[in-house]
Design a protein around this motif. Structure first.
Motif, PDB file in Angstrom:
ATOM      1  N   ASP A 304      22.828 -55.046 -39.198  1.00 32.56           N
ATOM      2  CA  ASP A 304      22.246 -53.816 -38.588  1.00 32.56           C
ATOM      3  C   ASP A 304      21.001 -53.583 -39.298  1.00 32.56           C
ATOM      4  N   TYR A 305      20.621 -53.966 -40.521  1.00 31.16           N
ATOM      5  CA  TYR A 305      19.467 -53.693 -40.964  1.00 31.16           C
ATOM      6  C   TYR A 305      18.229 -53.584 -40.212  1.00 31.16           C
ATOM      7  N   LEU A 306      17.948 -55.031 -39.608  1.00 26.84           N
ATOM      8  CA  LEU A 306      16.884 -55.246 -39.228  1.00 26.84           C
ATOM      9  C   LEU A 306      16.618 -54.397 -37.746  1.00 26.84           C
ATOM     10  N   VAL A 307      17.785 -54.484 -36.839  1.00 35.94           N
ATOM     11  CA  VAL A 307      17.660 -53.761 -35.543  1.00 35.94           C
ATOM     12  C   VAL A 307      17.446 -52.264 -35.951  1.00 35.94           C
ATOM     13  N   ASN A 308      18.069 -51.635 -36.880  1.00 36.71           N
ATOM     14  CA  ASN A 308      17.982 -50.137 -37.253  1.00 36.71           C
ATOM     15  C   ASN A 308      16.661 -49.925 -37.606  1.00 36.71           C
TER      16      ASN A 308
END
Length: 375
Positions: A304-308
């Motif tokens: 979820d790091y990249l998308v968030n």
């Protein structure tokens, strides 16, 4: 520019068995066409040669480099061997008759250079050799460890052969069409997809990150992450997808670079670069942070790091990057006749920047009486 027999360059495109041993002298070159249009991405060798065909004593203010007939006047010697096209045409199977022919024509160029007094005078230091495909000229690379190489990246070169100090990183030719009509009233809202990727997911070396990204990006409703092979239909879908997306993912392939970055630039889709060992074209003149985002592989595969991170980028920030993309995109455009600061002129400008170091190395080497103590 060396007058090589056309079998080493344009004869691979316009096949004429009667004239293969004769240099191409016509200022008009055949259009770059191959069976697989994806091969266009490594066509920098073609554009550099076409540029030189009608650059003889040119007074065209759009040109950085001028061709001279007298070698005594030359700062640099360009060797117009289409090493990438030779690999894609003959050697791509790595074995068999085609690969053997690719090796033979590589050897033919080597023989011509070894016999040249201009090569001998500098040990190749002032010679420009294009090796844009990662497997181009693969049998004789050791010979060019002092030459100026035009490369896509340094992924398959040992440091004693290719290095950023002496060589030039050139952009791929983008294979999606340039987005000429990208002038909508609300570009941010008109691009409904947050993050787009279309390409082969299973890759080698650093490219294994693609399969890991497929896992962390699965089931994200605003992400399109599609496994696809190169095809006309795939190219059409990639064009549509990039033009409909705010961000375009550029993960490493089998080597640190891929054509996808330059497809994104041509589509004005903000590149999201996930490649730990990537070198970029023209970085002494262009700050990619103004229109791109960079993530380490470890950051990108964190759930979820990249998308968030992308979801939290405000519209104004995205618009600034999008506008900057439109301002710099001409630097990555291959065309003929050339235009000011287009891709080929930018490459020749990079070569020009190497000339003082080349002259220094040549002059030192010619006066030394013992082995160079810096090596």
């Amino acid at each position: 520019m060396y007058d090589l027999p056309r079998k080493y360059n344009l004869g691979m495109i316009k096949k004429d068995e009667k004239n293969q041993e004769v240099p191409w002298t016509n200022k008009v070159a055949p259009a770059f066409k191959t069976r697989w249009q994806v091969n266009r991405q490594h066509s920098v060798e073609y554009w550099m040669m076409v540029y030189m065909l009608d650059a003889l004593d040119s007074e065209n203010g759009e040109r950085v480099a001028v061709r001279v007939k007298d070698p005594e006047q030359a700062d640099i010697f360009f060797v117009p061997f289409f090493s990438s096209l030779a690999f894609n045409t003959y050697g791509h199977g790595m074995t068999g008759p085609g690969a053997e022919y690719d090796k033979r024509i590589q050897a033919g160029v080597v023989d011509i250079l070894k016999a040249s007094k201009w090569w001998q005078a500098s040990q190749g230091r002032d010679h420009v050799i294009v090796m844009h495909h990662p497997n181009a000229f693969r049998h004789f690379r050791q010979m060019f460890k002092e030459s100026i190489l035009i490369v896509a990246d340094f992924g398959r070169y040992p440091k004693e052969i290719a290095r950023l100090r002496k060589d030039v990183v050139a952009p791929y030719e983008h294979v999606v069409p340039t987005f000429e009509e990208d002038n909508g009233k609300d570009p941010y809202m008109s691009r409904k997809i947050l993050l787009f990727f279309r390409g082969r997911i299973q890759r080698k070396d650093d490219g294994v990150v693609r399969s890991k990204l497929a896992h962390v990006l699965a089931n994200k409703t605003d992400v399109r992450y599609v496994n696809s092979l190169a095809s006309s239909e795939g190219l059409e879908q990639a064009t549509k997808g990039m033009r409909s997306s705010r961000f375009c993912l550029h993960p490493a392939g089998d080597t640190p670079s891929s054509c996808r970055l330059f497809d994104a630039i041509a589509s004005h889709c903000v590149p999201v670069i996930v490649s730990d060992r990537l070198e970029l074209p023209f970085e002494d003149e262009i700050d990619y942070r103004e229109f791109s985002l960079f993530f380490s592989i470890q950051e990108a595969i964190r759930p979820d790091y990249l998308v968030n991170y992308l979801r939290n980028i405000e519209e104004g920030h995205w618009l600034r990057m999008w506008n900057r993309l439109k301002e710099v995109s001409h630097h990555f455009q291959y065309q003929h006749p050339p235009k000011r600061d287009d891709a080929v002129n930018m490459i020749w400008k990079q070569v020009q920047h190497k000339v003082p170091a080349v002259k220094l190395a040549m002059h030192r080497n010619q006066r030394l009486k013992i082995a160079d103590w810096w090596q």
